[in-house]
Enzyme design. Sequence first.
Site, mmCIF file in Angstrom:
data_model
loop_
_atom_site.group_PDB
_atom_site.id
_atom_site.type_symbol
_atom_site.label_atom_id
_atom_site.label_comp_id
_atom_site.label_asym_id
_atom_site.label_seq_id
_atom_site.Cartn_x
_atom_site.Cartn_y
_atom_site.Cartn_z
ATOM 1 N N HIS A 68 0.852 -1.188 0.000
ATOM 2 C CA HIS A 68 0.000 0.000 0.000
ATOM 3 C C HIS A 68 0.890 1.242 0.000
ATOM 4 C CE1 HIS A 68 -3.623 -2.359 1.744
ATOM 5 N NE2 HIS A 68 -3.717 -2.255 0.436
ATOM 6 N N LYS A 85 5.224 1.596 0.707
ATOM 7 C CA LYS A 85 6.107 1.437 -0.457
ATOM 8 C C LYS A 85 7.576 1.666 -0.114
ATOM 9 C CE LYS A 85 2.627 2.233 -4.006
ATOM 10 N NZ LYS A 85 2.149 0.884 -3.974
ATOM 11 N N THR A 98 2.637 -5.312 -8.226
ATOM 12 C CA THR A 98 1.667 -4.357 -8.739
ATOM 13 C C THR A 98 2.453 -3.156 -9.270
ATOM 14 O OG1 THR A 98 1.377 -3.623 -6.458
ATOM 15 C CG2 THR A 98 -0.294 -5.105 -7.347
ATOM 16 N N GLY A 99 1.802 -2.355 -10.105
ATOM 17 C CA GLY A 99 2.450 -1.316 -10.900
ATOM 18 C C GLY A 99 3.462 -0.411 -10.236
ATOM 19 N N THR A 100 3.012 0.466 -9.369
ATOM 20 C CA THR A 100 3.909 1.445 -8.759
ATOM 21 C C THR A 100 4.931 0.776 -7.861
ATOM 22 O OG1 THR A 100 2.089 3.037 -8.794
ATOM 23 C CG2 THR A 100 3.973 3.588 -7.420
ATOM 24 N N THR A 101 4.516 -0.207 -7.088
ATOM 25 C CA THR A 101 5.439 -0.928 -6.212
ATOM 26 C C THR A 101 6.550 -1.548 -7.042
ATOM 27 O OG1 THR A 101 3.689 -1.389 -4.616
ATOM 28 C CG2 THR A 101 5.647 -2.788 -4.523
ATOM 29 N N SER A 153 -1.738 -1.260 -11.270
ATOM 30 C CA SER A 153 -1.797 -0.789 -9.893
ATOM 31 C C SER A 153 -2.866 -1.593 -9.153
ATOM 32 C CB SER A 153 -2.150 0.693 -9.901
ATOM 33 O OG SER A 153 -2.397 1.159 -8.613
ATOM 34 N N GLY A 154 -2.669 -1.778 -7.845
ATOM 35 C CA GLY A 154 -3.624 -2.560 -7.055
ATOM 36 C C GLY A 154 -5.064 -2.135 -7.228
ATOM 37 N N ASP A 210 -4.046 -6.414 -7.890
ATOM 38 C CA ASP A 210 -4.236 -7.441 -6.859
ATOM 39 C C ASP A 210 -4.962 -8.651 -7.452
ATOM 40 O OD1 ASP A 210 -3.163 -5.608 -5.058
ATOM 41 O OD2 ASP A 210 -5.121 -4.979 -4.303
ATOM 42 N N ASP A 246 -1.262 -1.459 4.773
ATOM 43 C CA ASP A 246 -1.359 -0.337 5.695
ATOM 44 C C ASP A 246 -2.606 -0.573 6.543
ATOM 45 O OD1 ASP A 246 -1.631 2.004 7.076
ATOM 46 O OD2 ASP A 246 -1.616 3.309 5.321
ATOM 47 N N HIS A 295 -10.083 -0.428 -2.416
ATOM 48 C CA HIS A 295 -10.169 -1.746 -3.058
ATOM 49 C C HIS A 295 -10.017 -2.872 -2.030
ATOM 50 C CE1 HIS A 295 -5.905 -0.855 -2.839
ATOM 51 N NE2 HIS A 295 -5.620 -2.101 -3.124
ATOM 52 N N ASP A 305 -10.781 -6.474 -2.947
ATOM 53 C CA ASP A 305 -9.739 -7.139 -3.729
ATOM 54 C C ASP A 305 -8.620 -7.639 -2.827
ATOM 55 O OD1 ASP A 305 -11.197 -6.409 -5.965
ATOM 56 O OD2 ASP A 305 -9.974 -4.644 -6.380
ATOM 57 N N ARG A 330 -7.585 -14.368 0.886
ATOM 58 C CA ARG A 330 -8.365 -15.612 0.887
ATOM 59 C C ARG A 330 -7.773 -16.637 -0.080
ATOM 60 N NH1 ARG A 330 -11.754 -17.382 -2.500
ATOM 61 N NH2 ARG A 330 -13.279 -18.966 -2.015
#
Length: 140
Positions: free
Chosen positions: A8, A12, A34-37, A54-55, A60, A80, A87, A90, A96
């Site tokens: 989150h 990051k 995920t994108g930015t991470t 991105s999440g 995700d 976080d 989201h 997600d 899960r």
Amino acid sequence: MKIALIAHDRQKTLIVKLATAYQPILAQHELFATGTTGQKIIDATGLSVKRFKSGPLGGDQQIGALISENKMDLVIFLRDPLTAQPHEPDVNALIRLSDVYEVPLATNIGTAEVLLRGLDQGLMAFREVVHDQDSNPINL
């Protein structure tokens, strides 16, 4: 092994520090994020990372799809816990799926370090015997 790295926004910086500290271990595996991470990890470490959306835009869920196909071995998702996420459904679905398919999941830095150190010591061999040839969970 295939490893997913997710964080989150407020986590990051921490996941980049983790990736930097454990770069020699992570470099031996196939990384997804995920994108930015993913971009932040690439910029800081030079590691090869396959980036998804991105999440909040479906990243995700893309990682969750790989989990459901038995194509992901470990997930590090630095969440976080103090900020509401738009989201959240997600996020819950990803957690899960990790449980359903018995994929080790770290949601904080302490557990992430334990998993990476265990990975480095060869303690993830159970992933090879937990699923049969059809990628169906086996009850041990």
